[in-house]
Design an enzyme around this catalytic site. Structure first.
Site, PDB file in Angstrom:
ATOM      1  N   SER A 196       0.837  -1.338  -0.055  1.00  0.00           N
ATOM      2  CA  SER A 196      -0.011   0.050   0.122  1.00  0.00           C
ATOM      3  C   SER A 196       0.894   1.150  -0.048  1.00  0.00           C
ATOM      4  O   SER A 196       1.559   1.534  -1.011  1.00  0.00           O
ATOM      5  CB  SER A 196      -0.944  -0.038   1.057  1.00  0.00           C
ATOM      6  OG  SER A 196      -2.102   0.791   1.062  1.00  0.00           O
ATOM      7  N   ASP A 242      10.844   4.977  -9.733  1.00  0.00           N
ATOM      8  CA  ASP A 242      10.690   5.505 -10.906  1.00  0.00           C
ATOM      9  C   ASP A 242      11.318   7.055 -11.216  1.00  0.00           C
ATOM     10  O   ASP A 242      11.491   7.441 -12.187  1.00  0.00           O
ATOM     11  CB  ASP A 242       9.119   5.626 -11.117  1.00  0.00           C
ATOM     12  CG  ASP A 242       8.307   4.608 -11.482  1.00  0.00           C
ATOM     13  OD1 ASP A 242       8.915   3.489 -11.389  1.00  0.00           O
ATOM     14  OD2 ASP A 242       7.011   4.557 -11.756  1.00  0.00           O
ATOM     15  N   LYS A 247      -0.979  -3.996  -3.441  1.00  0.00           N
ATOM     16  CA  LYS A 247      -2.216  -3.199  -3.190  1.00  0.00           C
ATOM     17  C   LYS A 247      -2.331  -1.845  -3.611  1.00  0.00           C
ATOM     18  O   LYS A 247      -1.746  -0.857  -3.239  1.00  0.00           O
ATOM     19  CB  LYS A 247      -2.619  -3.182  -1.658  1.00  0.00           C
ATOM     20  CG  LYS A 247      -3.862  -2.401  -1.330  1.00  0.00           C
ATOM     21  CD  LYS A 247      -4.167  -2.449   0.266  1.00  0.00           C
ATOM     22  CE  LYS A 247      -5.569  -1.823   0.494  1.00  0.00           C
ATOM     23  NZ  LYS A 247      -5.443  -0.463   0.086  1.00  0.00           N
TER      24      LYS A 247
END
Length: 416
Positions: free
Chosen positions: A316, A327, A341
């Site tokens: 999460s 990224d 999740k």
């Protein structure tokens, strides 16, 4: 806990928009609003929130207005009957994260995110593929951890009652209780026979940050920070840890997110901003396809090299942070593929003091990766058998050792 219009965006169980149906619809035999009982008003309140906010505009391929009509045909003579009708109404969405919390469960969830709870110390979730109740992670120092429970353990029974038909909150409620009382769980683990575990409930302090200065084999000072969950205190505590380690001349950092089940979305975003000068942290997508985004701005607390440790218990809000820093090229990830999740819930306080968690959006990483049910793959995959809490960050911890080696190598190259 960041309340906005009686809502809290959560990314967790460890625990996150459109109007849907047109106005002016008729509702069969539903009484006018001024004639509704308190219980009918509560059912109607829940229906309206889901109708307005739920991510899936098909409502699990069903007519949501008919669900309301059916609910009003059920007995609603007292609060418990109303709660049962609401639970059945939400169950038709087939989404374990959209759920009703009675007043006691709602208060308990608020306490959890604020930093303290009483119980066995398990972060749990329903496996989105199998529907089986699983451990995300035991809380450090809790009765569950001391008993040897591990991420991905299946909770098959609680006090002899099968968990097959229990909601997430029903299961949690059965495991909560006063300190000193006992609860028995039947646990299933891959490759082993099912076993019964007896736990004594206790009061559990939720200090989310553990930090100290380590030395690499070459003698380079490395700041080691373990973040165990994203409660309301996490950003402040992490900022304090970074500041302290900088004063001790840390040349690089290891951020350990293993077995961190997530928590408050906003806490995850604020922590990401502590490591990034600029760049997108996460995109959110609601049922209209509208994308919101959260950006980093200002100056990061440190520019030093960073490695993040992840595993199957990283879920999460932890995945939002790991994906954002991966990224943006700010950190390298070491360990195992994360839990997966990628849904965001909003928590609504209802008129009688109960609560409603509703899946309102999904999230994507800055590179538009949807990680729900897929997880995030580390840059360097290091499988590892479960280790004890005492072994975390030691020579017995292969993932930690790999992170230390990677940082040492990068620092040597940078130095040359």
């Amino acid at each position: 806990m960041g309340f906005m219009n009686k809502q809290v965006f959560r990314c967790g169980f460890s625990l996150l928009l459109a109007f849907g149906l047109a106005f002016g619809l008729t509702f069969g035999s539903i009484p006018p609003a001024n004639a509704l009982t308190q219980q009918q008003k509560l059912v109607s309140e829940v229906w309206r929130i889901v109708n307005r906010s739920y991510l899936d505009e098909t409502f699990n391929h069903q007519n949501w207005t008919e669900v309301r009509q059916k609910a009003f045909k059920s007995p609603l003579g007292n609060d418990q009957e109303a709660y049962k009708v609401i639970q059945n109404m939400l169950k038709s969405l087939d989404d374990p994260f959209t759920r009703f919390l009675d007043p006691e469960q709602y208060r308990s969830l608020q306490v959890n995110t604020s930093g303290e709870l009483t119980g066995v110390g398990l972060q749990i979730a329903l496996n989105p593929q199998t529907g089986i109740l699983e451990v995300i992670t035991p809380i450090e120092g809790s009765p569950a951890e001391k008993a040897g429970l591990r991420p991905r353990d299946r909770i098959l029974q609680i006090e002899g009652t099968s968990t097959a038909n229990l909601t997430l909150d029903e299961a949690a409620a059965r495991m909560r209780g006063q300190a000193g009382t006992v609860v028995t769980l039947l646990i299933g683990r891959e490759g082993e026979a099912d076993k019964e575990i007896i736990l004594v409930r206790d009061r559990i302090e939720l200090n989310p940050v553990v930090a100290d200065l380590r030395l690499s084999p070459q003698g380079t000072p490395i700041g080691y920070i373990r973040l165990t969950q994203f409660n309301a205190n996490a950003p402040m505590e992490l900022a304090h840890a970074i500041h302290t380690l900088k004063q001790k001349s840390a040349a690089a950092y290891i951020l350990d997110l293993r077995n961190n089940p997530g928590g408050l979305l906003q806490a995850g975003i604020e922590v990401a901003r502590q490591w990034l000068d600029e760049g997108t942290i996460v995109y959110t997508v609601n049922r209209q396809g509208i994308q919101g985004d959260f950006e980093a701005y200002g100056q990061a607390l440190t520019e030093a090299p960073l490695v993040i440790l992840v595993n199957q218990g990283t879920a999460s809000a932890s995945e939002i942070l790991a994906g954002a820093l991966q990224d943006n090229g700010r950190a390298q990830l070491v360990g195992e593929t994360t839990f997966g999740k990628g849904l965001i819930q909003s928590l609504f306080e209802l008129s009688d003091g109960s609560g409603l968690a509703v899946t309102i959006a999904k999230y994507e990483t800055p590179n538009h990766r949807d990680i729900n049910k897929l997880g995030i793959k580390p840059d360097i995959v290091i499988p590892q058998e479960p280790i004890s809490r005492e072994q975390i960050g030691t020579a017995a911890d292969g993932q930690y050792q790999a992170a230390m080696e990677l940082l040492s190598k990068n620092l040597v190259v940078a130095g040359s």
